[in-house]
Design an enzyme around this catalytic site. Structure first.
Site, mmCIF file in Angstrom:
data_model
loop_
_atom_site.group_PDB
_atom_site.id
_atom_site.type_symbol
_atom_site.label_atom_id
_atom_site.label_comp_id
_atom_site.label_asym_id
_atom_site.label_seq_id
_atom_site.Cartn_x
_atom_site.Cartn_y
_atom_site.Cartn_z
ATOM 1 N N ASP A 173 -1.491 6.854 6.306
ATOM 2 C CA ASP A 173 -2.540 5.885 5.995
ATOM 3 C C ASP A 173 -2.699 5.002 7.226
ATOM 4 O O ASP A 173 -1.844 4.175 7.519
ATOM 5 C CB ASP A 173 -2.132 5.060 4.774
ATOM 6 C CG ASP A 173 -3.132 3.964 4.428
ATOM 7 O OD1 ASP A 173 -4.117 3.789 5.164
ATOM 8 O OD2 ASP A 173 -2.906 3.283 3.407
ATOM 9 N N TRP A 189 0.832 -1.208 0.000
ATOM 10 C CA TRP A 189 0.000 0.000 0.000
ATOM 11 C C TRP A 189 0.858 1.246 0.000
ATOM 12 O O TRP A 189 0.529 2.239 -0.668
ATOM 13 C CB TRP A 189 -0.980 -0.047 1.170
ATOM 14 C CG TRP A 189 -1.769 -1.315 1.160
ATOM 15 C CD1 TRP A 189 -1.734 -2.322 2.087
ATOM 16 C CD2 TRP A 189 -2.675 -1.757 0.138
ATOM 17 N NE1 TRP A 189 -2.565 -3.341 1.708
ATOM 18 C CE2 TRP A 189 -3.150 -3.035 0.515
ATOM 19 C CE3 TRP A 189 -3.126 -1.198 -1.052
ATOM 20 C CZ2 TRP A 189 -4.054 -3.753 -0.251
ATOM 21 C CZ3 TRP A 189 -4.021 -1.923 -1.833
ATOM 22 C CH2 TRP A 189 -4.478 -3.181 -1.421
ATOM 23 N N LYS A 209 -11.775 -2.111 8.212
ATOM 24 C CA LYS A 209 -10.975 -2.935 9.110
ATOM 25 C C LYS A 209 -11.294 -2.663 10.579
ATOM 26 O O LYS A 209 -11.561 -3.566 11.340
ATOM 27 C CB LYS A 209 -9.484 -2.715 8.819
ATOM 28 C CG LYS A 209 -9.118 -3.078 7.380
ATOM 29 C CD LYS A 209 -7.672 -2.793 7.054
ATOM 30 C CE LYS A 209 -7.395 -2.972 5.569
ATOM 31 N NZ LYS A 209 -7.574 -4.348 5.109
#
Length: 356
Positions: free
Chosen positions: A166, A99, A190
């Site tokens: 992030d 990511w 999540k």
């Protein structure tokens, strides 16, 4: 049979969130309408948005001068929106996994990107140390938790430039000094809500005098000015997020959640480290994620991986297959996961080992 949900995302939600969301699907706020069909302009949904934004600020102790947004597009859209809105000439990035790597790729479309360090040389199984962030960078971007590889940065970095992070997979699992950040973003699926919403916390001041013309929908100020209501927001995930935020407050807030998460992770890592069969993929304890615990069979037992997976499945344990980039197993211990599920996984590991 009770299911123990270790999926990495979309992932486990609290029963509080699931029940209240299910009720609202049938009858939202006593309107006689489903949350699936109510207008986002209604006073009832505006109250949901207002409370969700306020609870984010309360739980993370967000200082004045910041806005909370709920947008669509996932964290992946933020890989482009961040540099589009914040990068003037150069930004610094830390490469700690897939990511982070994708965020770097997008940022290069908007200016110079200084990749200050990378752990790609060892398949991202550690967090780089001792790197320097250039003082002239517009911001320093990092990924707090790397779901695929099981590494995590649990302290806000000390830099002379502002931070962007992030936090998709570990937000609300530790206190954060938000004042150090220009922007924090997190996909909801999540630790917050079903997939479809993205949480943004942005310092208002950085949105003044944008570095370039920005399309309306990709401009954070558009959404700040309209309170996340410029276009139709992801109504159901935001409602679910509100339920989770209420649940977190009832649990005692982020500090209590962190204690619980640390205890779950410690129990599972202890079982792995003391095992003759299993081993952790992240050797440095300091770098290990408390959200995503990655482990494999030791080389001499590698051919037994399928057998352990079959045993775990028979015990109601789901979602522990590791990502193809790492292999083995991955147990995601998000806030909603009860200790009972960790105990079930540890018991299955010990049962398997005792049969050998």
């Amino acid at each position: 049979m009770k299911k123990h949900n270790f999926y990495a995302g979309p992932s486990i939600l609290s029963q509080y969130t699931i029940k209240n969301t299910a009720d609202a699907v049938l009858n939202f706020a006593d309107t006689g309408l489903s949350i699936l069909e109510v207008s986002h302009r209604s006073k009832e949904f505006q109250a949901v948005m207002d409370e969700a934004q306020a609870l984010v600020k309360e739980l993370l102790d967000v200082p004045a001068g910041y806005s909370v947004l709920f947008l669509g597009g996932g964290a992946s859209l933020q890989f482009a929106m961040v540099p589009y809105n914040l990068m003037r000439t150069k930004a610094a990035y830390l490469d700690t996994g897939v990511w982070a790597h994708k965020a770097i790729k997008e940022a290069k479309l908007f200016g110079e990107v200084d990749v200050v360090a990378s752990s790609e040389d060892r398949n991202y199984n550690y967090i780089p140390k001792g790197y320097a962030v250039p003082d002239d960078a517009d911001y320093f971007h990092y990924t707090t938790n790397n779901t695929i590889y099981g590494t995590e940065i649990r302290k806000d970095p000390e830099t002379k430039v502002r931070l962007v992070a992030d936090m998709s997979s570990d937000i609300f699992s530790r206190p954060v000094d938000v004042a150090k950040y220009d922007l924090i973003y997190a996909g909801a699926q999540k630790n917050l809500a079903p997939a479809g919403a993205t949480l943004i916390i942005v310092r208002d001041e950085v949105l003044n005098n944008p570095p370039r013309p920005i399309p309306t929908m990709l401009n954070y100020k558009t959404h700040v000015d309209k309170g996340s209501m410029f276009n139709t927001p992801p109504v159901l995930p935001i409602f679910s997020a509100l339920q989770t935020l209420r649940y977190y407050k009832e649990m005692g807030g982020v500090k209590e959640l962190e204690k619980f998460d640390l205890a779950k992770a410690a129990k599972l890592y202890e079982a792995i480290d003391s095992s003759k069969v299993f081993q952790a993929t992240v050797p440095d304890h300091e770098d290990r994620s408390i959200m995503n615990v990655c482990f494999v069979m030791k080389p001499e037992y590698a051919e037994l991986e399928k057998q352990f997976m079959e045993l775990a499945t028979s015990k109601g344990i789901v979602g522990i297959k590791g990502h193809r980039s790492v292999g083995g197993f991955r147990a995601s211990l998000y806030n909603a996961l009860p200790m009972e599920s960790v105990d079930a996984l540890v018991a299955a590991m010990k049962e398997f080992e005792n049969k050998l």
